[in-house]
Design an enzyme around this catalytic site. Structure first.
Site, mmCIF file in Angstrom:
data_model
loop_
_atom_site.group_PDB
_atom_site.id
_atom_site.type_symbol
_atom_site.label_atom_id
_atom_site.label_comp_id
_atom_site.label_asym_id
_atom_site.label_seq_id
_atom_site.Cartn_x
_atom_site.Cartn_y
_atom_site.Cartn_z
ATOM 1 N N ILE A 187 38.921 -20.496 60.876
ATOM 2 C CA ILE A 187 37.637 -19.478 60.554
ATOM 3 C C ILE A 187 38.109 -18.099 60.409
ATOM 4 C CG2 ILE A 187 35.772 -18.391 62.127
ATOM 5 C CD1 ILE A 187 35.998 -21.155 63.968
ATOM 6 N N GLY A 196 43.509 -12.592 62.583
ATOM 7 C CA GLY A 196 43.496 -11.250 62.914
ATOM 8 C C GLY A 196 45.105 -10.818 63.182
ATOM 9 N N GLY A 197 45.264 -9.987 63.797
ATOM 10 C CA GLY A 197 46.704 -9.329 63.959
ATOM 11 C C GLY A 197 47.380 -9.989 64.945
ATOM 12 N N MET A 198 46.530 -10.691 66.055
ATOM 13 C CA MET A 198 46.855 -11.307 67.358
ATOM 14 C C MET A 198 46.919 -12.734 67.380
ATOM 15 S SD MET A 198 45.755 -8.768 70.124
ATOM 16 C CE MET A 198 45.891 -6.957 70.179
ATOM 17 N N ALA A 199 45.947 -13.347 66.520
ATOM 18 C CA ALA A 199 45.677 -14.709 66.542
ATOM 19 C C ALA A 199 44.816 -15.126 65.328
ATOM 20 C CB ALA A 199 44.945 -15.137 67.848
ATOM 21 N N THR A 200 45.004 -16.453 65.303
ATOM 22 C CA THR A 200 44.119 -17.138 64.151
ATOM 23 C C THR A 200 43.025 -18.094 64.957
ATOM 24 O OG1 THR A 200 46.034 -17.274 62.533
ATOM 25 C CG2 THR A 200 44.306 -18.737 62.355
ATOM 26 N N LYS A 246 41.803 -20.532 69.537
ATOM 27 C CA LYS A 246 42.554 -19.385 69.210
ATOM 28 C C LYS A 246 44.072 -19.777 69.559
ATOM 29 C CE LYS A 246 42.557 -14.415 70.361
ATOM 30 N NZ LYS A 246 41.753 -13.382 71.163
ATOM 31 N N ASP A 278 37.151 -4.326 74.726
ATOM 32 C CA ASP A 278 36.803 -4.330 73.348
ATOM 33 C C ASP A 278 35.548 -4.521 72.733
ATOM 34 O OD1 ASP A 278 38.036 -4.157 70.592
ATOM 35 O OD2 ASP A 278 38.488 -5.953 70.592
#
Length: 343
Positions: free
Chosen positions: A19, A22-26, A42, A139
Site C-alpha cells: 500500500i 515510508g522511512g520507518m515501515a512498509t 505494517k 503525529d
C-alpha cells in the site's frame, strides 16, 4: 526494503499488495488466513527492526494502543516478530477502505466551517479516549485522519514508534519528518517531549489548514519549518479569511499557542469548547453525538480511480443523524503508517 508481497507472515498473514512505504515501515494490504478477513500489515524497516531499544518501545506502545477501543480509532489486532520466514517486526491493523483528509485537501483546497467542525469532532472524540488513559498520538496530521467510503472518520498511528529525538530525526530520518514537522509543537521540536497538549497543537494546525487550505508555515527543509514553529506565532485565521467566525478563529489561535500551558489541557477540554462554539453558531441544530462522523453516500470515483472524499460530505446537512457502520477499508494514500509513500 525488499517487497514482501506474497509472503506469509507469522504463518497467518498473507501479504497481498504493498500500500505504502515510508522511512520507518512498509504497509501491505493482507489477509488474515486464520479468520479470513482483510487486514493492514505494517512491516518495520530492517534498520529499525535491528534496534532492540526501538523494537522494545514499539511493542510496548503497540500493546498500550491495542487497549484503545473506539469507533474512530484504527484498531490494532496483532503484533510480533515473524518466524520461519523473512525476519520482520510487524503490526497488524484494521484495514480501512477510503481516503485521507490529505486527499480531500489536495482535491479541494479547504473545507467550510461546518465541514471542518463536523470532521474534527470524531477526531477529538478519539483523542479524548486516548488522553484519558495516558496515550499521546504525537503525529496528528491530515494523512493520519482517514475517511472511509461510508463516512466513518478513523484516526491512525496512535503513538507508534514516534519517540525519536529531534536531532536524529532532522538528519537520518529527515525525509520521514518532512511530512510531519508542519504539525509538531514547539516543545516537540525543542525538547523532543510530548504530552496531550502537543496533540492539541497539532489539531490546531490541522484546523488552520482545513479552514484556509494552506499550512501556516512552509520551507524546503524540516529545520526551516521547525524553526518557525518555535520562533513565530501562527496568525489568527481571520486575517486570512474574514468570513470565518471569530469564535472559531479564536479557538484555533488558542490551541496553537507556543506555550503549552496556554492551550486546552487535553482533547476532552478542546471538544467541550468546540461543542459550545457549534451551539452558538447554529443554536437550532439537533443535539446529538457527532462521533459517528459523516453521512454515508453513494461513492464516486475520482479521476485517480479512488473513492472521492468529496462524496463523503455530500449529504452532510440532511443525514448527519444516521449511524454509520464500520467496514473494512483499503487505504490508498498513506504516509508512514497506513498511508503515503512520501512524506
Amino acid at each position: 526494503m525488499s517487497d514482501l508481497t506474497g509472503e506469509l507472515i507469522d504463518n497467518r498473514y498473507l501479504l497481498q499488495r504493498q500500500i505504502a512505504s515510508g522511512g520507518m515501515a512498509t504497509i501491505y494490504a493482507g489477509l488474515d488466513t486464520r479468520l479470513d478477513r482483510p487486514v493492514a500489515v505494517k512491516i518495520m524497516h530492517a534498520h529499525l527492526a535491528n534496534d532492540e531499544a526501538f523494537v522494545s518501545r514499539f511493542i510496548k506502545e503497540a500493546k498500550a494502543t491495542a487497549a484503545l477501543s473506539h469507533p474512530n480509532i484504527v484498531s490494532i489486532q496483532d503484533q510480533g516478530w515473524n518466524e520461519g520466514g523473512p525476519p520482520a517486526v510487524f503490526l497488524v491493523m484494521e484495514l480501512v477502505e477510503g481516503s485521507t483528509l490529505r486527499d480531500y485537501l489536495n482535491e479541494n483546497g479547504s473545507l467550510t466551517v461546518e465541514q471542518t467542525l463536523q470532521l474534527i469532532t470524531p477526531v477529538l472524540s478519539a483523542l479524548s479516549a486516548a488522553h484519558r488513559i495516558g496515550i499521546i498520538h504525537r503525529d496528528i496530521k491530515p494523512e493520519n485522519i482517514l475517511i472511509s467510503k461510508d463516512g466513518r472518520i478513523k484516526v491512525a498511528d496512535f503513538g507508534l514508534a514516534r519517540n525519536i529525538a529531534m536531532g536524529q530525526t532532522m538528519t537520518a530520518e529527515s525525509s520521514v519528518v518532512l511530512g510531519s514537522v508542519s504539525y509538531l509543537s514547539p516543545e516537540q521540536v525543542q525538547r523532543g517531549v510530548a504530552d496531550a497538549r502537543s496533540d492539541i497543537y497539532a489539531i490546531g494546525i490541522v484546523l488552520f489548514e482545513m479552514l484556509t487550505g494552506d499550512k501556516p508555515y512552509s520551507g524546503e527543509t524540516p529545520i526551516q519549518i521547525a524553526y518557525r514553529h518555535v520562533n513565530d506565532r501562527i496568525p489568527n485565521i481571520q486575517t486570512i479569511n474574514s468570513a470565518i467566525p471569530a469564535s472559531v478563529a479564536e479557538l484555533v489561535y488558542e490551541v496553537t499557542a507556543p506555550n503549552p500551558d496556554q492551550r486546552p489541557k487535553d482533547a476532552e477540554e478542546l471538544l467541550s469548547k468546540l461543542k459550545e462554539i457549534q451551539a452558538k453558531i447554529d443554536p437550532k441544530r439537533r443535539q446529538m453525538s457527532l462521533e459517528l462522523d459523516l453521512p454515508p453516500v453513494v461513492s464516486k470515483k475520482s479521476k485517480r480511480g479512488k473513492v472521492s472524499v468529496t462524496s463523503a460530505f455530500g449529504g452532510i446537512k440532511e443525514k448527519t443523524s444516521q449511524l454509520i457502520s464500520s467496514k473494512p477499508i483499503n487505504i490508498n494514500k498513506p504516509e508512514d503508517s497506513i498511508r503515503t509513500k512520501k512524506r
